[in-house]
Structure formats: structure tokens, C-alpha cells
Scaffold this motif. Structure first.
Motif, PDB file in Angstrom:
ATOM      1  N   THR A   1      14.855  26.063  79.033  1.00 39.51           N
ATOM      2  CA  THR A   1      15.123  27.289  79.772  1.00 39.51           C
ATOM      3  C   THR A   1      14.458  28.453  79.063  1.00 39.51           C
ATOM      4  O   THR A   1      14.719  28.706  77.893  1.00 39.51           O
ATOM      5  CB  THR A   1      16.636  27.534  79.900  1.00 39.51           C
ATOM      6  N   PHE A   2      13.560  29.113  79.777  1.00 36.80           N
ATOM      7  CA  PHE A   2      12.870  30.291  79.280  1.00 36.80           C
ATOM      8  C   PHE A   2      13.566  31.510  79.877  1.00 36.80           C
ATOM      9  O   PHE A   2      13.825  31.543  81.079  1.00 36.80           O
ATOM     10  CB  PHE A   2      11.408  30.290  79.730  1.00 36.80           C
ATOM     11  N   LYS A   3      13.846  32.511  79.056  1.00 35.92           N
ATOM     12  CA  LYS A   3      14.534  33.696  79.556  1.00 35.92           C
ATOM     13  C   LYS A   3      13.858  34.967  79.044  1.00 35.92           C
ATOM     14  O   LYS A   3      13.564  35.097  77.856  1.00 35.92           O
ATOM     15  CB  LYS A   3      16.000  33.692  79.132  1.00 35.92           C
ATOM     16  N   VAL A   4      13.634  35.885  79.971  1.00 39.04           N
ATOM     17  CA  VAL A   4      13.108  37.215  79.666  1.00 39.04           C
ATOM     18  C   VAL A   4      14.277  38.182  79.812  1.00 39.04           C
ATOM     19  O   VAL A   4      14.895  38.240  80.884  1.00 39.04           O
ATOM     20  CB  VAL A   4      11.961  37.585  80.628  1.00 39.04           C
ATOM     21  N   PRO A   5      14.615  38.941  78.773  1.00 39.22           N
ATOM     22  CA  PRO A   5      15.774  39.840  78.862  1.00 39.22           C
ATOM     23  C   PRO A   5      15.515  41.043  79.758  1.00 39.22           C
ATOM     24  O   PRO A   5      14.377  41.361  80.092  1.00 39.22           O
ATOM     25  CB  PRO A   5      16.005  40.269  77.425  1.00 39.22           C
ATOM     26  N   GLU A   6      16.607  41.714  80.098  1.00 41.06           N
ATOM     27  CA  GLU A   6      16.517  42.829  81.043  1.00 41.06           C
ATOM     28  C   GLU A   6      15.606  43.952  80.591  1.00 41.06           C
ATOM     29  O   GLU A   6      14.959  44.580  81.410  1.00 41.06           O
ATOM     30  CB  GLU A   6      17.905  43.370  81.358  1.00 41.06           C
ATOM     31  N   GLU A   7      15.516  44.227  79.287  1.00 43.22           N
ATOM     32  CA  GLU A   7      14.659  45.339  78.859  1.00 43.22           C
ATOM     33  C   GLU A   7      13.193  45.096  79.190  1.00 43.22           C
ATOM     34  O   GLU A   7      12.440  46.029  79.405  1.00 43.22           O
ATOM     35  CB  GLU A   7      14.826  45.663  77.374  1.00 43.22           C
ATOM     36  N   PHE A   8      12.774  43.832  79.281  1.00 38.32           N
ATOM     37  CA  PHE A   8      11.422  43.517  79.738  1.00 38.32           C
ATOM     38  C   PHE A   8      11.410  43.329  81.248  1.00 38.32           C
ATOM     39  O   PHE A   8      10.501  43.744  81.932  1.00 38.32           O
ATOM     40  CB  PHE A   8      10.898  42.253  79.055  1.00 38.32           C
ATOM     41  N   GLY A   9      12.441  42.677  81.762  1.00 41.96           N
ATOM     42  CA  GLY A   9      12.514  42.379  83.188  1.00 41.96           C
ATOM     43  C   GLY A   9      12.612  43.603  84.064  1.00 41.96           C
ATOM     44  O   GLY A   9      12.114  43.612  85.186  1.00 41.96           O
TER      45      GLY A   9
ATOM     46  N   ALA B   1       9.399  44.961  85.529  1.00 37.37           N
ATOM     47  CA  ALA B   1       8.593  44.113  86.416  1.00 37.37           C
ATOM     48  C   ALA B   1       9.408  43.696  87.631  1.00 37.37           C
ATOM     49  O   ALA B   1      10.626  43.557  87.555  1.00 37.37           O
ATOM     50  CB  ALA B   1       8.128  42.873  85.654  1.00 37.37           C
ATOM     51  N   THR B   2       8.716  43.487  88.733  1.00 36.47           N
ATOM     52  CA  THR B   2       9.391  43.009  89.932  1.00 36.47           C
ATOM     53  C   THR B   2       9.343  41.484  90.028  1.00 36.47           C
ATOM     54  O   THR B   2      10.085  40.900  90.807  1.00 36.47           O
ATOM     55  CB  THR B   2       8.761  43.615  91.194  1.00 36.47           C
ATOM     56  N   LEU B   3       8.456  40.851  89.253  1.00 38.81           N
ATOM     57  CA  LEU B   3       8.381  39.404  89.224  1.00 38.81           C
ATOM     58  C   LEU B   3       7.911  38.949  87.857  1.00 38.81           C
ATOM     59  O   LEU B   3       7.330  39.726  87.095  1.00 38.81           O
ATOM     60  CB  LEU B   3       7.448  38.862  90.314  1.00 38.81           C
ATOM     61  N   ALA B   4       8.197  37.680  87.543  1.00 40.05           N
ATOM     62  CA  ALA B   4       7.803  37.124  86.244  1.00 40.05           C
ATOM     63  C   ALA B   4       7.503  35.634  86.405  1.00 40.05           C
ATOM     64  O   ALA B   4       8.085  34.962  87.269  1.00 40.05           O
ATOM     65  CB  ALA B   4       8.908  37.337  85.214  1.00 40.05           C
ATOM     66  N   HIS B   5       6.584  35.148  85.588  1.00 36.57           N
ATOM     67  CA  HIS B   5       6.214  33.735  85.573  1.00 36.57           C
ATOM     68  C   HIS B   5       6.093  33.276  84.125  1.00 36.57           C
ATOM     69  O   HIS B   5       5.711  34.066  83.259  1.00 36.57           O
ATOM     70  CB  HIS B   5       4.867  33.511  86.263  1.00 36.57           C
ATOM     71  N   VAL B   6       6.406  32.010  83.882  1.00 38.09           N
ATOM     72  CA  VAL B   6       6.067  31.420  82.600  1.00 38.09           C
ATOM     73  C   VAL B   6       4.788  30.625  82.847  1.00 38.09           C
ATOM     74  O   VAL B   6       4.676  29.871  83.814  1.00 38.09           O
ATOM     75  CB  VAL B   6       7.214  30.567  81.996  1.00 38.09           C
ATOM     76  N   VAL B   7       3.802  30.866  82.005  1.00 35.08           N
ATOM     77  CA  VAL B   7       2.462  30.325  82.198  1.00 35.08           C
ATOM     78  C   VAL B   7       2.079  29.582  80.919  1.00 35.08           C
ATOM     79  O   VAL B   7       2.173  30.141  79.827  1.00 35.08           O
ATOM     80  CB  VAL B   7       1.455  31.471  82.463  1.00 35.08           C
TER      81      VAL B   7
ATOM     82  N   ASP C   1      -0.962  24.003  83.599  1.00 34.79           N
ATOM     83  CA  ASP C   1      -2.408  24.283  83.668  1.00 34.79           C
ATOM     84  C   ASP C   1      -2.719  25.772  83.695  1.00 34.79           C
ATOM     85  O   ASP C   1      -3.658  26.212  84.333  1.00 34.79           O
ATOM     86  CB  ASP C   1      -3.054  23.579  84.866  1.00 34.79           C
ATOM     87  N   TRP C   2      -1.888  26.558  83.029  1.00 39.32           N
ATOM     88  CA  TRP C   2      -2.055  28.007  82.907  1.00 39.32           C
ATOM     89  C   TRP C   2      -2.091  28.696  84.273  1.00 39.32           C
ATOM     90  O   TRP C   2      -2.741  29.717  84.463  1.00 39.32           O
ATOM     91  CB  TRP C   2      -3.285  28.358  82.069  1.00 39.32           C
ATOM     92  N   SER C   3      -1.359  28.136  85.223  1.00 39.25           N
ATOM     93  CA  SER C   3      -1.281  28.738  86.554  1.00 39.25           C
ATOM     94  C   SER C   3      -0.383  29.973  86.508  1.00 39.25           C
ATOM     95  O   SER C   3       0.749  29.911  86.017  1.00 39.25           O
ATOM     96  CB  SER C   3      -0.705  27.736  87.556  1.00 39.25           C
ATOM     97  N   THR C   4      -0.866  31.065  87.051  1.00 39.22           N
ATOM     98  CA  THR C   4      -0.079  32.303  87.072  1.00 39.22           C
ATOM     99  C   THR C   4       0.896  32.356  88.243  1.00 39.22           C
ATOM    100  O   THR C   4       1.602  33.345  88.409  1.00 39.22           O
ATOM    101  CB  THR C   4      -1.009  33.534  87.127  1.00 39.22           C
ATOM    102  N   SER C   5       0.958  31.274  89.036  1.00 35.49           N
ATOM    103  CA  SER C   5       1.890  31.258  90.168  1.00 35.49           C
ATOM    104  C   SER C   5       2.756  29.998  90.231  1.00 35.49           C
ATOM    105  O   SER C   5       3.700  29.947  91.012  1.00 35.49           O
ATOM    106  CB  SER C   5       1.119  31.418  91.476  1.00 35.49           C
TER     107      SER C   5
ATOM    108  N   PHE D   1       2.416  28.686  75.624  1.00 34.62           N
ATOM    109  CA  PHE D   1       2.817  29.423  76.824  1.00 34.62           C
ATOM    110  C   PHE D   1       2.861  30.915  76.541  1.00 34.62           C
ATOM    111  O   PHE D   1       2.844  31.368  75.398  1.00 34.62           O
ATOM    112  CB  PHE D   1       4.191  28.949  77.323  1.00 34.62           C
ATOM    113  N   ARG D   2       2.947  31.679  77.621  1.00 33.56           N
ATOM    114  CA  ARG D   2       3.180  33.125  77.593  1.00 33.56           C
ATOM    115  C   ARG D   2       3.930  33.502  78.860  1.00 33.56           C
ATOM    116  O   ARG D   2       3.979  32.736  79.816  1.00 33.56           O
ATOM    117  CB  ARG D   2       1.857  33.906  77.547  1.00 33.56           C
ATOM    118  N   TYR D   3       4.507  34.690  78.855  1.00 36.34           N
ATOM    119  CA  TYR D   3       5.168  35.216  80.043  1.00 36.34           C
ATOM    120  C   TYR D   3       4.223  36.209  80.718  1.00 36.34           C
ATOM    121  O   TYR D   3       3.604  37.037  80.046  1.00 36.34           O
ATOM    122  CB  TYR D   3       6.459  35.943  79.679  1.00 36.34           C
ATOM    123  N   LEU D   4       4.143  36.132  82.037  1.00 40.25           N
ATOM    124  CA  LEU D   4       3.390  37.102  82.826  1.00 40.25           C
ATOM    125  C   LEU D   4       4.400  37.936  83.596  1.00 40.25           C
ATOM    126  O   LEU D   4       5.116  37.426  84.462  1.00 40.25           O
ATOM    127  CB  LEU D   4       2.425  36.403  83.788  1.00 40.25           C
TER     128      LEU D   4
END
Length: 102
Positions: free
Chosen positions: A17-25, A28-34, A39-43, A69-72
Motif C-alpha cells: 500500500t502506497f500512501k501520499v499524505p494530505e499535505e501533498f495530496g 493535486a487533484t489526482l495522483a498515480h504511483v509510477v 512499465d513506468w506508465s503515468t496512467s 517507483f515515484r509518485y506523480l
């Protein structure tokens, strides 16, 4: 940011489980784990917005591997996870990827 690993007894996969906290969220209106697991898909792996304004997603990953990985956030803001197991330089040399070891 946070990462939770749940190793399954009867399968050779781990529910991560990957989680982005509210201060980052909240910025943004949307987020992806890439990452290399999609295959490094941004969608391919959208994250669900949480009531607190953060984002979260759970994916099944094979045990015995490491994944980069990274978060977009939004369309163009890339973030690493400080709670990752490691960080490595990207092939482009100008930034780093987060790493999770399973």
C-alpha cells in the motif's frame, strides 16, 4: 508518504500500500504511483483520494525483487517516498527513484 507491506502466506506476492499524505495530496487533484512494476506508465496505477485529502493505492508485487517507483501528483509534479527502502539515481542522472525491496 508511507508504504505498508503485507506478505501473504500462501502466495509469492506482497500487497503493498502506497500512501501520499494530505499535505501533498491537497495540492493535486489526482495522483498515480509510477514504477518499473507498471512499465513506468503515468496512467496505469491511479491512487484513490482519501477523506483526509491524501491518496492511496494497494498493488500486488512479486516477492524476492526490488522495484523502483515515484509518485506523480497532478500532471507534472514528481515526488519520492522518504519511507522507501532505498533511493537510486535515475538513468537520466538528474533525480532519484524510490526503491522498495520485497
Amino acid at each position: 508518504m508511507s508504504i505498508r507491506k503485507q506478505f501473504l502466506k500462501r502466495k509469492s506476492v506482497c500487497k503493498v500500500t502506497f500512501k501520499v499524505p494530505e499535505e501533498f495530496g491537497n495540492t493535486a487533484t489526482l495522483a498515480h504511483v509510477v514504477g518499473d512494476f507498471n512499465d513506468w506508465s503515468t496512467s496505469a496505477t491511479p491512487m484513490k483520494r482519501l477523506k483526509d485529502g491524501g491518496f492511496s493505492v494497494t498493488v500486488d508485487l512479486d516477492i524476492g525483487r526490488s522495484y523502483q517507483f515515484r509518485y506523480l501528483l497532478g500532471q507534472d509534479t514528481w515526488e519520492n517516498d522518504p519511507d522507501a527502502d532505498d533511493h537510486v539515481s535515475t538513468p537520466f542522472g538528474d533525480s532519484q527513484n524510490s526503491v522498495i525491496n520485497l
